[in-house]
Write an enzyme that holds these catalytic residues in place. Structure first.
Site, mmCIF file in Angstrom:
data_model
loop_
_atom_site.group_PDB
_atom_site.id
_atom_site.type_symbol
_atom_site.label_atom_id
_atom_site.label_comp_id
_atom_site.label_asym_id
_atom_site.label_seq_id
_atom_site.Cartn_x
_atom_site.Cartn_y
_atom_site.Cartn_z
ATOM 1 N N GLU A 225 0.833 -1.033 0.103
ATOM 2 C CA GLU A 225 -0.015 0.100 0.017
ATOM 3 C C GLU A 225 1.030 1.308 0.053
ATOM 4 O O GLU A 225 1.916 1.368 0.927
ATOM 5 C CB GLU A 225 -0.990 -0.124 1.156
ATOM 6 C CG GLU A 225 -2.161 -0.790 0.901
ATOM 7 C CD GLU A 225 -3.189 -0.897 2.330
ATOM 8 O OE1 GLU A 225 -3.099 -0.254 3.060
ATOM 9 O OE2 GLU A 225 -4.031 -1.406 2.247
ATOM 10 N N ASP B 249 -5.593 9.480 9.418
ATOM 11 C CA ASP B 249 -4.186 9.135 9.770
ATOM 12 C C ASP B 249 -3.668 9.737 11.066
ATOM 13 O O ASP B 249 -4.049 10.906 11.403
ATOM 14 C CB ASP B 249 -3.231 9.447 8.515
ATOM 15 C CG ASP B 249 -3.649 8.566 7.472
ATOM 16 O OD1 ASP B 249 -3.636 7.645 7.400
ATOM 17 O OD2 ASP B 249 -3.691 9.370 6.237
#
Length: 241
Positions: free
Chosen positions: A49, A60
């Site tokens: 990824e 995040d």
């Protein structure tokens, strides 16, 4: 058969889960990403990824935010990410690459070029899947059609809070694999509730017939243990972030 399908089929035949590490494109150095991707494969990565840097991430934690900010300061955008994938593909034609990021860079990329440019250019350099954190199924039909035209899978997120209706929607539209978020929170958390993970996976697997991965909070060998993601063998994934 796509690279993702081939990889998961091979893993099923061996009775293995998949290791899918995440790395932010352009971090820690602008030019290091292709070499770092090769090192990850040598270390056992089954799928990579590749994070597309974005200034305002919603999912995040501070580590990935800092990596994205560093990459952005050094000029890393989608064009540079595509070039990094192209360089990686020069000597690795087998390992699937999934771009993970947010809608804004994709929409801006197409706005500056033409509709569908992102999907076409991603396919041209060898991208296999795209995961857009802030594109739920309700608003993803346009991108999904463009990616499908070029043989790229659109990967969706599911979370412990996902309703049965949302799980059904994702089951109907997802390709490649489904990304099952292990916590109610952002990446990098230490608050992994194993019982909750097992419950979420059980609910997801009742409806999803493609591989299911577990991410967020999977940080070491213990949290990536097969006991966490135990179940039918066509759900092979753990992720280090």
């Amino acid at each position: 058969m796509s690279r993702l399908d081939t990889t998961f089929q091979h893993l099923r035949s061996q009775g293995r889960k998949a290791l899918i590490p995440y790395v932010t494109a352009g971090f820690p150095d602008v030019d290091i990403t292709p070499a770092l991707m090769h090192v990850l494969v040598e270390a056992g990565a089954d799928v990579i990824e590749l994070g597309v840097p974005f200034s305002d991430p919603s999912a995040d934690g501070p580590t990935i935010q800092a990596a994205s900010e560093h990459a952005l300061r050094h000029g890393i955008g989608l064009s540079q990410v595509f070039e990094q994938v192209r360089q990686f593909r020069q000597s690795d034609s087998d390992t699937p690459v999934v771009l993970m990021g947010y809608a804004n860079p994709i929409e801006r990329y197409d706005l500056l070029r033409q509709p569908g440019a992102f999907a076409a250019d991603a396919a041209a350099v060898g991208v296999d899947g795209v995961l857009v954190v802030d594109y739920p199924p309700e608003v993803s039909s346009g991108l999904a059609a463009q990616l499908c035209h070029h043989g790229i899978d659109l990967i969706f997120l599911l979370a412990p809070t996902s309703t049965e209706r949302r799980i059904r929607q994702v089951a109907e539209r997802a390709g490649g694999y489904v990304y099952c978020v292990s916590v109610n929170g952002i990446t990098g958390t230490n608050m992994l509730d194993l019982a909750q993970v097992r419950d979420t996976l059980a609910r997801v697997r009742q409806q999803v017939r493609i591989p299911v991965g577990v991410g967020f909070g999977i940080r070491d060998a213990d949290t990536a243990s097969p006991d966490i993601a135990s179940g039918r063998p066509e759900a092979p994934r753990s992720q280090a972030r």
